[in-house]
Scaffold this motif. Structure first.
Motif, PDB file in Angstrom:
ATOM      1  N   ARG A  25      51.522  16.462  29.799  1.00 51.49           N
ATOM      2  CA  ARG A  25      50.133  16.842  30.101  1.00 51.49           C
ATOM      3  C   ARG A  25      49.920  18.349  30.176  1.00 51.49           C
ATOM      4  O   ARG A  25      48.888  18.816  30.631  1.00 51.49           O
ATOM      5  CB  ARG A  25      49.642  16.223  31.413  1.00 51.49           C
ATOM      6  CG  ARG A  25      49.446  14.735  31.350  1.00 51.49           C
ATOM      7  CD  ARG A  25      48.935  14.163  32.644  1.00 51.49           C
ATOM      8  NE  ARG A  25      47.690  14.791  33.071  1.00 51.49           N
ATOM      9  CZ  ARG A  25      47.194  14.662  34.284  1.00 51.49           C
ATOM     10  NH1 ARG A  25      47.827  13.959  35.190  1.00 51.49           N
ATOM     11  NH2 ARG A  25      46.061  15.231  34.606  1.00 51.49           N
ATOM     12  N   GLY A  57      40.327  19.585  31.275  1.00 48.05           N
ATOM     13  CA  GLY A  57      41.477  19.854  32.111  1.00 48.05           C
ATOM     14  C   GLY A  57      41.291  21.114  32.925  1.00 48.05           C
ATOM     15  O   GLY A  57      40.168  21.532  33.206  1.00 48.05           O
ATOM     16  N   VAL A  78      46.046  18.884  31.099  1.00 43.35           N
ATOM     17  CA  VAL A  78      45.083  18.035  30.399  1.00 43.35           C
ATOM     18  C   VAL A  78      44.755  16.831  31.268  1.00 43.35           C
ATOM     19  O   VAL A  78      45.644  16.097  31.708  1.00 43.35           O
ATOM     20  CB  VAL A  78      45.635  17.576  29.032  1.00 43.35           C
ATOM     21  CG1 VAL A  78      44.684  16.591  28.372  1.00 43.35           C
ATOM     22  CG2 VAL A  78      45.879  18.779  28.133  1.00 43.35           C
ATOM     23  N   ASP A  79      43.453  16.630  31.532  1.00 44.79           N
ATOM     24  CA  ASP A  79      42.982  15.476  32.295  1.00 44.79           C
ATOM     25  C   ASP A  79      42.500  14.348  31.393  1.00 44.79           C
ATOM     26  O   ASP A  79      42.686  13.180  31.701  1.00 44.79           O
ATOM     27  CB  ASP A  79      41.837  15.871  33.234  1.00 44.79           C
ATOM     28  CG  ASP A  79      42.304  16.768  34.363  1.00 44.79           C
ATOM     29  OD1 ASP A  79      43.469  16.652  34.791  1.00 44.79           O
ATOM     30  OD2 ASP A  79      41.497  17.594  34.824  1.00 44.79           O
TER      31      ASP A  79
END
Length: 102
Positions: A25, A57, A78-79
């Motif tokens: 991520r 993110g 990163v979401d």
């Protein structure tokens, strides 16, 4: 190019592969990118072969853009990834906000 029945020519669009590789991520490579629309620390907007891609993110950065290959490297937490099928090449006209939030 392809020949149309009405006597004209139609440009044939060749689709490139689109792929996302994300590592822990925090860093990733996106291929099949036609254009970087915008980016800031919380969002990166890309026009890809599969539609508009919004990456959400924290502390996001575009670290490398290779136009010839259509690749973008990113870093940051990163979401989410969110696609919008409307946009360039898909019959929709209007600004980016209209395309993303129809």
């Amino acid at each position: 190019m392809k020949f149309q029945e009405n006597g004209g020519y139609m440009e044939e669009r060749i689709m490139k592969n689109h792929k996302i590789s994300l590592f822990n991520r925090s860093s990733g490579i996106i291929s099949g990118v036609k254009e970087v629309i915008s980016f800031d620390l919380n969002e990166i907007l890309l026009d890809t072969e599969q539609g508009i891609l919004a990456i959400h993110g924290d502390g996001l950065h575009v670290t490398r853009l290779t136009v010839e290959k259509g690749e973008v490297e990113i870093e940051g937490l990163v979401d989410s990834f969110l696609y919008s099928d409307s946009g360039p090449g898909r019959g929709e006209k209007g600004g980016i906000m209209r395309r993303l939030f129809r």
